[in-house]
Each structure stands twice: as C-alpha cells, then as structure tokens.
Design an enzyme around this catalytic site. Structure first.
Site, PDB file in Angstrom:
ATOM      1  N   ASP A  41       0.797  -1.223   0.000  1.00  0.00           N
ATOM      2  CA  ASP A  41       0.000   0.000   0.000  1.00  0.00           C
ATOM      3  C   ASP A  41       0.833   1.279   0.000  1.00  0.00           C
ATOM      4  O   ASP A  41       0.297   2.358   0.278  1.00  0.00           O
ATOM      5  CB  ASP A  41      -0.913   0.013   1.230  1.00  0.00           C
ATOM      6  CG  ASP A  41      -0.132  -0.017   2.536  1.00  0.00           C
ATOM      7  OD1 ASP A  41       0.999  -0.536   2.535  1.00  0.00           O
ATOM      8  OD2 ASP A  41      -0.650   0.479   3.546  1.00  0.00           O
ATOM      9  N   GLU A  42       2.113   1.185  -0.341  1.00  0.00           N
ATOM     10  CA  GLU A  42       2.979   2.356  -0.199  1.00  0.00           C
ATOM     11  C   GLU A  42       4.082   2.319  -1.241  1.00  0.00           C
ATOM     12  O   GLU A  42       4.656   1.269  -1.512  1.00  0.00           O
ATOM     13  CB  GLU A  42       3.576   2.341   1.210  1.00  0.00           C
ATOM     14  CG  GLU A  42       4.421   3.529   1.574  1.00  0.00           C
ATOM     15  CD  GLU A  42       4.973   3.408   2.991  1.00  0.00           C
ATOM     16  OE1 GLU A  42       5.662   4.354   3.407  1.00  0.00           O
ATOM     17  OE2 GLU A  42       4.747   2.372   3.654  1.00  0.00           O
TER      18      GLU A  42
END
Length: 473
Positions: free
Chosen positions: A105-106
């Site tokens: 998610d990053e």
C-alpha cells in the site's frame, strides 16, 4: 537537492481496514481491526475510527479488544489486498519508470523521470489526478505527499492523512521540519529519541541547530551524521525501481505452546515446503537455510546451515531444516516457528547428494484433528470473521462470527446497503467459501473474480471522500 517537488509518496490510508470497510457497507464509519484473532494475535491495521480508542498496528489483539470491545475484528484477506495493490502499482508505473514499492500500500514515484511533472503546479496536478483515479478504480482513499526528497515526501504524506494531499514547497523544507518531534526523522526510534531528549533535543529544529560533533558523540559517527543531515532537510537517496529481496521466509505463531517434539518436527517440515514454494514462485534459489524458534518465554533463536550451492529443491530445504531443528531444545514449549532461505540467486545448482525421492512430510503424531487445528491456530472449515462466503439462496456475504456449531453471515456487497444477518449450522451444504467480491467495476474488468448473483432486494449506493489539497508555507 531538486528544485521542484517531483518525488511523490503514495500511502493508502489504513489499507487493510479501508478495504474491509469498502467491502462491507455495515462497517463503514465503525471501528474495524484487521489482524490475528487468536490469543497471540497482533493488529495489522486499525481503521481511523478504531484509532480513536488507542488501537494501533502491532498491538496485541487482546489488548485492542480491551481498548475497543465494540470494534469489528477481522482476519486479513491478502488475495484481495494484493489485487488492489496491483491496480495501484499499475497506475504509478504509468507515471514513471522509477517506482519504488515499499509494501502493498505504499510507494515512491520519481515524477521527473517520467516527464509528467517539472514544476510545483504540475506535481500538484499529478497528485490530485492520481488520487481521483485510485478512488475510481479501487473505491479506496489514498494520501499523497510531494517534495524534493524521499524523506520529505514520506513526511508530507503523513501530514496529508487521511485522504489528502500535501506538497512541500521548495525552499520551505526546514520550516516544515522544524516543529516536528525528532521521531519524525527516518531511523529515529524510541531509544534514539530518548538519548536526544536527555540532551535537550526534542524537535527537529533542536537537532538541526545542534553541533555536529555533539550528535556524533551521542549517537555514533554513522547514525549521528545521518540524523544531523536529515534534520536539515537533506536527503540524496534516489527512487530505486526494484528492491532486491535478501531472503524468503515463512513463519507461524501458535495460539498454544507446541510441546510435542514430533509435532514441532512436522510443522518445521511443512514450513520448509511452503518456503520452497515461495522460492519457486519468485524464480529464485538460495544457499542458506535458516530455522527460527521463539520459545514460551519469548526468547528467540535462529540456526542456519549454508549449502554447497543455491537450491529451490523442497527436499533439500526440508532436510536442512530438519537437521537444524534437531539441534534445538523445544521441550519447554514453542510459540513461533519459521523457516527461511537467504543468499538468494537466480539459478539453482543441483546437489549431487540430495535425495532423488519425491518430497515426503514426516508422519504426523497421533493427535485428533481438532487438537491439531487448535495447535496450528486454525479454525474448522475456515469460518473466520471477515472471510467471503456464498449461500445458494441468499447470495454473497461474509462471516460475522462462528462458534458452537453455528456460523453467522451478513449478506451484503460493496454496492449494496448494509445487509441482513442470518445464522446457519457450520455444515450447511448451501453455504460455501467464496472469492472476494470486487470493490469496483474496474476490478472486475481487470481479472477479479466475477461477481456472484445478488438477491433482488440489494440496491447500489456509495459516497465520496473529501478532496483536499495543501501545501507547506
């Protein structure tokens, strides 16, 4: 240092919990905690509603339940998270050839390398369009930070949370950093922060104004130099397109200490097999096999064996792991076991002395199936809270809870109103596990499993998060 904020840091807000809220209309706006649910479970992600009650990532689930007893506690659905991550990373790759994923998610993106932004306004525009695109294609909010360095871009995305965009104007880096606590700097953890606090250095401005020699005395040459440099807003690290994996490993934590020696050996063999599967799936091999053991008193030890050449052969890995665990005393009980392979390579070298027989697991000790499942932290038939199911009469839904031979299901989908709850015997032949329901039409189009048919009573609905754009002074 760049003269424009062309490094972008994207962070999906409370990712796992946000996915669960988007999937389950009845949980929107409510505390959601995703992670291990057993007595030794740990929180992976907590929604912002849960964080109000003090629930945080890496907190023991038992402690989280005491802090937020009315929250929804769900197991992770990694297949869905990975699918969403793939869509997000595809959009980032369209912006630049230099995308550095940090997790599902990053990621960092070098906008200048992609030629999509050379000025402040162009960078801001790219960030705003990216957030809207991700929302449309995944149904999830994302926060974006923009700056001239990786450090500032990541700090900016934290300032943007939740669901916003924050841009650090060139020349204002030190002004942005100055009032922040020293923990905001990468690599400054609790121990370093306490060392600096005792020296009267509590903010980034304090550190930036300190003598370099004093920081070297307090923190050592390497760490002190890095902290002093970052406090002045200097970070010359480039965005790296690929980060080389140094090892592949798998591990399990058990709800009850495993004391049976033959069961420990069996579990290590299974972990070795799973580790070999991951190696092969990644197209890698490795030379060093590592076994990790955490005992009942939380003491942790590792044992390793280096092979003559890299391998991905499950037989070789299993045999090495068996030799390693044989030298470890597990009589007092084991709470965690792990098997890993390091010294990775892109090829294999056949071990002339390896067994040629097909892989075989050691015979399991005599133990009931229920006891084995409890020892492994498993639940019967997989009726764990949060997982997807389908009922022949009522359609798709998710497990809300189970116990005493019953399973409770809420029937709803991402586009429906909050659904009705029904309870069934765990052996109901009309109820079966299902693939995650796609959050958006885009996800269904790009390979997510086809939606199951919905009962006619379900209708669509939804909402849009706020659009926010902020800049540093």
């Amino acid at each position: 240092m760049r003269h424009a904020p062309t490094i972008l840091h994207l962070d999906m807000d409370a990712f796992y919990a946000s996915v669960e809220q988007a999937s389950k209309p009845s949980l929107r706006g409510k505390p959601v905690i995703v992670g291990g649910l057993g007595p030794r479970g740990v929180v992976a992600t907590a929604s912002y509603e849960a964080r109000v009650f003090g629930v945080r990532s890496a907190m023991p689930t038992a402690m989280a339940r005491r802090s937020c007893p009315h929250g929804a506690y769900l197991v992770p659905r990694f297949s869905l998270y990975r699918r969403i991550s793939e869509i997000v990373m595809e959009r980032l790759a369209e912006l630049s050839p230099l995308v550095e994923p940090l997790s599902l998610d990053e990621a960092f993106v070098d906008l200048a390398a992609g030629g999509v932004a050379q000025t402040v306004e162009e960078a801001r525009g790219v960030g705003q369009v990216l957030r809207r695109t991700i929302l449309e294609e995944t149904g999830l909010p994302a926060s974006v930070g923009l700056a001239a360095t990786k450090m500032l871009a990541k700090i900016a995305s934290e300032e943007a949370k939740p669901d916003g965009i924050f841009l650090v104007e060139p020349g204002t880096e030190r002004d942005v950093l100055a009032p922040m606590p020293v923990r905001a700097l990468p690599g400054v953890g609790p121990t370093t922060a306490e060392t600096l606090r005792r020296a009267g250095l509590q903010t980034v401005a304090d550190v930036a104004g300190a003598e370099r020699a004093e920081l070297l005395r307090l923190l050592g040459t390497a760490h002190g130099t890095a902290v002093h440099t970052m406090a002045r807003g200097i970070d010359e690290r480039p965005v790296v397109a690929e980060r080389e994996s140094k090892s592949v490993s798998v591990e399990d934590t058990y709800d009850e200490d495993v004391t049976d020696r033959s069961l420990v050996v069996l579990k290590v063999a299974r972990l070795a097999g799973r580790c070999a599967e991951r190696l092969r799936a990644a197209g890698r091999s490795g030379r060093t096999v590592v076994v990790k053991v955490r005992r009942h008193d939380f003491s942790t030890l590792t044992r390793s064996e280096t092979l003559r050449g890299p391998t991905d052969d499950p037989v070789v890995i299993r045999e090495a792991a068996a030799r390693l665990i044989a030298a470890v005393d597990t009589g007092s009980g084991v709470r965690l076991l792990g098997v890993g392979v390091s010294g990775l390579a892109d090829f294999t070298q056949e071990d002339l002395f390896a067994q040629s027989a097909p892989p075989q697991e050691p015979e399991a000790p005599q133990e009931s199936e229920g006891a084995a499942r409890r020892s492994a932290g498993e639940e019967p038939r997989g009726w764990r809270p949060g997982l997807d199911v389908r009922h022949e009469r009522y359609g798709p839904g998710w497990v809300q809870g189970s116990g005493v031979g019953r399973v409770t299901v809420r029937f709803e989908t991402p586009s429906s109103p909050p659904g009705k709850v029904r309870t069934f015997p765990v052996g109901d032949e009309e109820l079966s596990p299902a693939e995650p329901y796609p959050l958006t039409a885009r996800m269904a189009e790009t390979g997510q499993s086809s939606p199951a048919s919905l009962p006619k009573s379900l209708s669509s609905g939804g909402s849009s998060p706020r659009e926010e754009g902020r800049s540093s002074p």
